[in-house]
Design a protein around this motif. Sequence first.
Motif, mmCIF file in Angstrom:
data_model
loop_
_atom_site.group_PDB
_atom_site.id
_atom_site.type_symbol
_atom_site.label_atom_id
_atom_site.label_comp_id
_atom_site.label_asym_id
_atom_site.label_seq_id
_atom_site.Cartn_x
_atom_site.Cartn_y
_atom_site.Cartn_z
ATOM 1 N N GLU A 293 0.852 -1.180 0.000
ATOM 2 C CA GLU A 293 0.000 0.000 0.000
ATOM 3 C C GLU A 293 0.893 1.237 0.000
ATOM 4 O O GLU A 293 1.895 1.281 0.723
ATOM 5 N N ILE A 294 0.535 2.231 -0.801
ATOM 6 C CA ILE A 294 1.214 3.517 -0.772
ATOM 7 C C ILE A 294 0.545 4.364 0.305
ATOM 8 O O ILE A 294 -0.669 4.583 0.259
ATOM 9 N N LEU A 295 1.323 4.829 1.287
ATOM 10 C CA LEU A 295 0.772 5.591 2.399
ATOM 11 C C LEU A 295 1.541 6.881 2.614
ATOM 12 O O LEU A 295 2.748 6.941 2.347
ATOM 13 N N ALA A 296 0.856 7.882 3.136
ATOM 14 C CA ALA A 296 1.551 9.083 3.607
ATOM 15 C C ALA A 296 2.359 8.710 4.841
ATOM 16 O O ALA A 296 1.940 7.858 5.646
ATOM 17 N N GLU A 297 3.495 9.338 5.015
ATOM 18 C CA GLU A 297 4.359 8.974 6.146
ATOM 19 C C GLU A 297 3.684 9.224 7.496
ATOM 20 O O GLU A 297 3.955 8.513 8.463
ATOM 21 N N LYS A 298 2.786 10.183 7.564
ATOM 22 C CA LYS A 298 2.088 10.459 8.822
ATOM 23 C C LYS A 298 1.254 9.272 9.287
ATOM 24 O O LYS A 298 0.898 9.187 10.470
ATOM 25 N N ASP A 299 0.939 8.359 8.371
ATOM 26 C CA ASP A 299 0.118 7.198 8.716
ATOM 27 C C ASP A 299 0.942 5.954 9.038
ATOM 28 O O ASP A 299 0.382 4.885 9.288
ATOM 29 N N PHE A 300 2.269 6.087 9.042
ATOM 30 C CA PHE A 300 3.103 4.905 9.252
ATOM 31 C C PHE A 300 2.965 4.325 10.661
ATOM 32 O O PHE A 300 3.056 3.115 10.854
ATOM 33 N N ALA A 301 2.761 5.168 11.675
ATOM 34 C CA ALA A 301 2.596 4.645 13.038
ATOM 35 C C ALA A 301 1.351 3.780 13.132
ATOM 36 O O ALA A 301 1.360 2.710 13.759
ATOM 37 N N THR A 302 0.268 4.224 12.479
ATOM 38 C CA THR A 302 -0.961 3.434 12.473
ATOM 39 C C THR A 302 -0.765 2.140 11.694
ATOM 40 O O THR A 302 -1.178 1.059 12.133
ATOM 41 N N PHE A 303 -0.097 2.253 10.541
ATOM 42 C CA PHE A 303 0.181 1.053 9.759
ATOM 43 C C PHE A 303 1.014 0.064 10.563
ATOM 44 O O PHE A 303 0.750 -1.142 10.557
ATOM 45 N N ALA A 304 2.026 0.569 11.258
ATOM 46 C CA ALA A 304 2.897 -0.314 12.041
ATOM 47 C C ALA A 304 2.103 -1.094 13.080
ATOM 48 O O ALA A 304 2.372 -2.277 13.330
ATOM 49 N N ALA A 305 1.112 -0.453 13.665
ATOM 50 C CA ALA A 305 0.314 -1.121 14.688
ATOM 51 C C ALA A 305 -0.555 -2.232 14.107
ATOM 52 O O ALA A 305 -0.611 -3.334 14.654
ATOM 53 N N ILE A 306 -1.218 -1.962 12.971
ATOM 54 C CA ILE A 306 -2.165 -2.953 12.460
ATOM 55 C C ILE A 306 -1.542 -3.944 11.480
ATOM 56 O O ILE A 306 -2.164 -4.952 11.137
ATOM 57 N N ALA A 307 -0.292 -3.678 11.050
ATOM 58 C CA ALA A 307 0.367 -4.614 10.138
ATOM 59 C C ALA A 307 1.666 -5.153 10.705
ATOM 60 O O ALA A 307 1.983 -6.321 10.532
ATOM 61 N N GLY A 308 2.432 -4.289 11.375
ATOM 62 C CA GLY A 308 3.710 -4.732 11.912
ATOM 63 C C GLY A 308 3.593 -5.422 13.255
ATOM 64 O O GLY A 308 4.235 -6.441 13.507
ATOM 65 N N CYS A 309 2.765 -4.852 14.140
ATOM 66 C CA CYS A 309 2.587 -5.423 15.485
ATOM 67 C C CYS A 309 1.526 -6.522 15.515
ATOM 68 O O CYS A 309 1.602 -7.434 16.346
#
Length: 261
Positions: free
Chosen positions: A150-166
């Motif tokens: 997914e192409i995401l704005a960097e401001k959304d990376f913390a949210t992405f990290a939580a629902i995809a990385g963690c």
Amino acid sequence: MIGFIGAGAMGSAIMQGAMSKGHSDIVFAEANEERARALTEETGARHATNIEVVQEASVVILAVKPNVISSVLDEIASAAGSTVLVSIAAGTTIETLAAHLEPGQPIVRVMPNVAAQIGQSMSALCPNDHVSADQLAEVQEVFDAVGQTEILAEKDFATFAAIAGCSPAFTFEYIDAMARAAVANGLPKAQAVRIATQAVVGAASLVQERAETPANLADLVQSPGGTTVAGVVALEEAGFGRATVKGVQAAIDRDIALQGN
């Protein structure tokens, strides 16, 4: 040509995924000589120095730990030229990366997850303003080889990290909890884990393949007065949904705090 600096678990997984999709022209740098030899023998990729990698490849995946990426960038900055540098270092912003590089350097920040090791990653990509559409497409193709992107704005990376990385860790805990409950009712643990794991895989696949929301799919398997709805009600009474939201929020908050340090 695709290059890699760092060929540990994640770097080698991405490399092998790219090769499985036809990217045979690969050069990599790896400080661990034993690992480098093994990877060369296994894949046929060519081992080189950090400088040689950035000079020869059009895209270079920087698969090194956050605590060493600054020194790697300082080393390669003057040699990188127009090469697209792709960082998978967690918590390291594009601004931080760019501070160690020449002005105008194309940079893509990518966050894959652990499932890249089996070709099932969920990866977020964020390019800086110096990355062309063709360059971004090339980077995306590499990470599509180990899952979905997914192409995401960097401001959304913390949210992405939580629902995809963690979330893999959350899911592992969920599977283990279901297995423990089954063990309490007489099933052997290994068998219970296999059953619970396949149930989770099947449920996730349904969400991917059906044009329905997870909530609607949940409703479909809850017959009035049945066992499933009894279990769902018990989970809600125990705070299952609230606990999940709190877990995601805690991960987001921690990610933001770490970026501020």
